[in-house]
Design a protein around this motif. Structure first.
Motif, PDB file in Angstrom:
ATOM      1  N   ASP A   1     -18.891   6.721  18.931  1.00  0.00           N
ATOM      2  CA  ASP A   1     -18.703   6.837  20.379  1.00  0.00           C
ATOM      3  C   ASP A   1     -18.095   5.568  20.978  1.00  0.00           C
ATOM      4  N   GLY A   2     -17.182   4.973  20.228  1.00  0.00           N
ATOM      5  CA  GLY A   2     -16.475   3.800  20.728  1.00  0.00           C
ATOM      6  C   GLY A   2     -17.208   2.484  20.578  1.00  0.00           C
ATOM      7  N   ARG A   3     -18.410   2.504  20.049  1.00  0.00           N
ATOM      8  CA  ARG A   3     -19.189   1.280  19.899  1.00  0.00           C
ATOM      9  C   ARG A   3     -19.335   0.919  18.423  1.00  0.00           C
ATOM     10  N   VAL A   4     -19.244  -0.390  18.125  1.00  0.00           N
ATOM     11  CA  VAL A   4     -19.349  -0.870  16.741  1.00  0.00           C
ATOM     12  C   VAL A   4     -20.803  -0.815  16.291  1.00  0.00           C
ATOM     13  N   VAL A   5     -21.051  -0.104  15.205  1.00  0.00           N
ATOM     14  CA  VAL A   5     -22.409  -0.014  14.669  1.00  0.00           C
ATOM     15  C   VAL A   5     -22.524  -0.673  13.294  1.00  0.00           C
ATOM     16  N   ALA A   6     -21.393  -0.976  12.666  1.00  0.00           N
ATOM     17  CA  ALA A   6     -21.409  -1.641  11.365  1.00  0.00           C
ATOM     18  C   ALA A   6     -20.093  -2.396  11.161  1.00  0.00           C
ATOM     19  N   THR A   7     -20.191  -3.539  10.500  1.00  0.00           N
ATOM     20  CA  THR A   7     -19.015  -4.344  10.188  1.00  0.00           C
ATOM     21  C   THR A   7     -19.007  -4.640   8.698  1.00  0.00           C
ATOM     22  N   LEU A   8     -17.873  -4.404   8.074  1.00  0.00           N
ATOM     23  CA  LEU A   8     -17.699  -4.650   6.644  1.00  0.00           C
ATOM     24  C   LEU A   8     -16.826  -5.890   6.438  1.00  0.00           C
ATOM     25  N   TYR A   9     -17.102  -6.623   5.362  1.00  0.00           N
ATOM     26  CA  TYR A   9     -16.353  -7.846   5.082  1.00  0.00           C
ATOM     27  C   TYR A   9     -15.650  -7.763   3.735  1.00  0.00           C
ATOM     28  N   ASN A  10     -14.632  -8.596   3.578  1.00  0.00           N
ATOM     29  CA  ASN A  10     -13.788  -8.528   2.388  1.00  0.00           C
ATOM     30  C   ASN A  10     -14.565  -8.702   1.088  1.00  0.00           C
ATOM     31  N   GLY A  11     -15.666  -9.452   1.139  1.00  0.00           N
ATOM     32  CA  GLY A  11     -16.448  -9.656  -0.076  1.00  0.00           C
ATOM     33  C   GLY A  11     -17.318  -8.468  -0.443  1.00  0.00           C
ATOM     34  N   GLY A  12     -17.410  -7.480   0.474  1.00  0.00           N
ATOM     35  CA  GLY A  12     -18.211  -6.293   0.197  1.00  0.00           C
ATOM     36  C   GLY A  12     -19.499  -6.230   0.979  1.00  0.00           C
ATOM     37  N   SER A  13     -19.914  -7.357   1.580  1.00  0.00           N
ATOM     38  CA  SER A  13     -21.150  -7.347   2.357  1.00  0.00           C
ATOM     39  C   SER A  13     -20.920  -6.648   3.695  1.00  0.00           C
ATOM     40  N   SER A  14     -22.019  -6.338   4.395  1.00  0.00           N
ATOM     41  CA  SER A  14     -21.899  -5.638   5.660  1.00  0.00           C
ATOM     42  C   SER A  14     -23.069  -5.973   6.573  1.00  0.00           C
ATOM     43  N   THR A  15     -22.849  -5.833   7.870  1.00  0.00           N
ATOM     44  CA  THR A  15     -23.906  -5.972   8.856  1.00  0.00           C
ATOM     45  C   THR A  15     -23.877  -4.719   9.725  1.00  0.00           C
TER      46      THR A  15
ATOM     47  N   ALA B   1     -19.544   5.823   7.815  1.00  0.00           N
ATOM     48  CA  ALA B   1     -18.913   6.699   8.798  1.00  0.00           C
ATOM     49  C   ALA B   1     -19.342   8.148   8.585  1.00  0.00           C
ATOM     50  N   ALA B   2     -19.447   8.566   7.327  1.00  0.00           N
ATOM     51  CA  ALA B   2     -19.844   9.951   7.040  1.00  0.00           C
ATOM     52  C   ALA B   2     -21.294  10.211   7.456  1.00  0.00           C
ATOM     53  N   ARG B   3     -22.160   9.265   7.208  1.00  0.00           N
ATOM     54  CA  ARG B   3     -23.579   9.458   7.516  1.00  0.00           C
ATOM     55  C   ARG B   3     -23.880   9.283   9.002  1.00  0.00           C
ATOM     56  N   LEU B   4     -23.077   8.456   9.669  1.00  0.00           N
ATOM     57  CA  LEU B   4     -23.328   8.190  11.088  1.00  0.00           C
ATOM     58  C   LEU B   4     -22.479   9.043  12.016  1.00  0.00           C
ATOM     59  N   GLY B   5     -21.528   9.778  11.452  1.00  0.00           N
ATOM     60  CA  GLY B   5     -20.646  10.581  12.283  1.00  0.00           C
ATOM     61  C   GLY B   5     -19.673   9.716  13.074  1.00  0.00           C
ATOM     62  N   GLY B   6     -19.227   8.641  12.458  1.00  0.00           N
ATOM     63  CA  GLY B   6     -18.320   7.718  13.135  1.00  0.00           C
ATOM     64  C   GLY B   6     -16.964   7.646  12.466  1.00  0.00           C
ATOM     65  N   THR B   7     -16.190   6.631  12.860  1.00  0.00           N
ATOM     66  CA  THR B   7     -14.846   6.437  12.308  1.00  0.00           C
ATOM     67  C   THR B   7     -14.710   5.011  11.787  1.00  0.00           C
ATOM     68  N   VAL B   8     -13.791   4.831  10.850  1.00  0.00           N
ATOM     69  CA  VAL B   8     -13.539   3.516  10.253  1.00  0.00           C
ATOM     70  C   VAL B   8     -12.258   2.945  10.833  1.00  0.00           C
ATOM     71  N   GLU B   9     -12.341   1.718  11.346  1.00  0.00           N
ATOM     72  CA  GLU B   9     -11.159   1.016  11.858  1.00  0.00           C
ATOM     73  C   GLU B   9     -10.963  -0.248  11.027  1.00  0.00           C
ATOM     74  N   LYS B  10      -9.873  -0.275  10.268  1.00  0.00           N
ATOM     75  CA  LYS B  10      -9.592  -1.405   9.403  1.00  0.00           C
ATOM     76  C   LYS B  10      -9.132  -2.593  10.239  1.00  0.00           C
ATOM     77  N   ALA B  11      -9.604  -3.793   9.875  1.00  0.00           N
ATOM     78  CA  ALA B  11      -9.268  -5.000  10.628  1.00  0.00           C
ATOM     79  C   ALA B  11      -7.951  -5.597  10.146  1.00  0.00           C
TER      80      ALA B  11
END
Length: 219
Positions: free
Chosen positions: A102-116, A148-158
């Motif tokens: 819904d337009g809000r960031v709920v997760a951030t992925l990093y190049n090393g594979g970690s995520s918040t 994205a599949a589990r949360l019903g969201g979309t992925v936006e590549k940085a």
């Protein structure tokens, strides 16, 4: 389902590798000491004691692993800078992608594979086992798709995302120092030890003399 996701603000960190060893520590309860009588009854037969043959002392300098470990610890203790700059895995410049609901960031992925992610997102995602052998950007992409599949969201590549070919695994702390730094640090550590030992030895006779003078009070 995702009403709780968009309103959460607390971050949840998922490291680059979720596999961990849960092997038992092997520690056992300590048995109580023997009674004084039993302990006093123990004797060593000196005639059965044998000298080790062929044994010789091993210098730390002859053990490359221990040599570098001690040198690295000395450099870190003395605040020496490594040859390679240390950048956190979750630094903004290492961002791989973001998952939005819904337009809000709920997760951030990093190049090393970690995520918040937010606590609400983590609760909705639940337990997620990473594929064995996956790391770096490939792991970040896999996680982003799963989130994205589990949360019903979309992925936006940085714009800071890199490819798997561009990714270099983070080296350990010990390899962040050059061979010259490690060798110089080891020599400096030895010099410090020798200096401290010499100071202790020189102060010992003086302390004995001072003690003897104060004891001769009745003379």
């Amino acid at each position: 389902m995702m009403s709780g996701v968009s309103g959460a603000t607390l971050p949840y960190l998922r490291p680059a590798s979720t596999s961990a060893s849960h092997a038992a520590s092997g520690l056992q309860p300590v048995a109580p000491d023997e009674t004084g009588a039993a302990a006093n009854g123990f004797r060593v037969d000196v005639s059965q004691v044998k000298l080790l043959s062929g044994a010789k002392p091993i210098s730390v300098a002859d053990n490359p692993v221990l040599h570098d470990l001690m040198a690295t610890n000395w450099l870190m203790t003395h605040g020496a800078n490594a040859t390679q700059p240390t950048v956190s895995d979750d630094a903004p410049e290492n961002t791989y992608a973001q998952v939005k609901v819904d337009g809000r960031v709920v997760a951030t992925l990093y190049n090393g594979g970690s995520s918040t992610m937010t606590n609400a997102a983590a609760a909705n995602i639940g337990k997620l086992e990473d594929p064995p052998g996956l790391a770096g950007p490939d792991l970040a992409q896999w996680r982003a798709d799963q989130y994205a599949a589990r949360l019903g969201g979309t992925v936006e590549k940085a714009s800071t995302a890199i490819t798997q070919a561009q990714w270099t695994p983070r080296e350990s702390r010990s390899t962040a120092y050059s061979r010259q730094q490690l060798d110089a640090a080891f020599q400096a550590m030895l010099a410090e030890g020798q200096k401290a030992s010499a100071q202790r030895q020189s102060s010992y006779p003086a302390s004995r003399t001072q003690a003897g003078t104060s004891a001769d009070f009745s003379a």
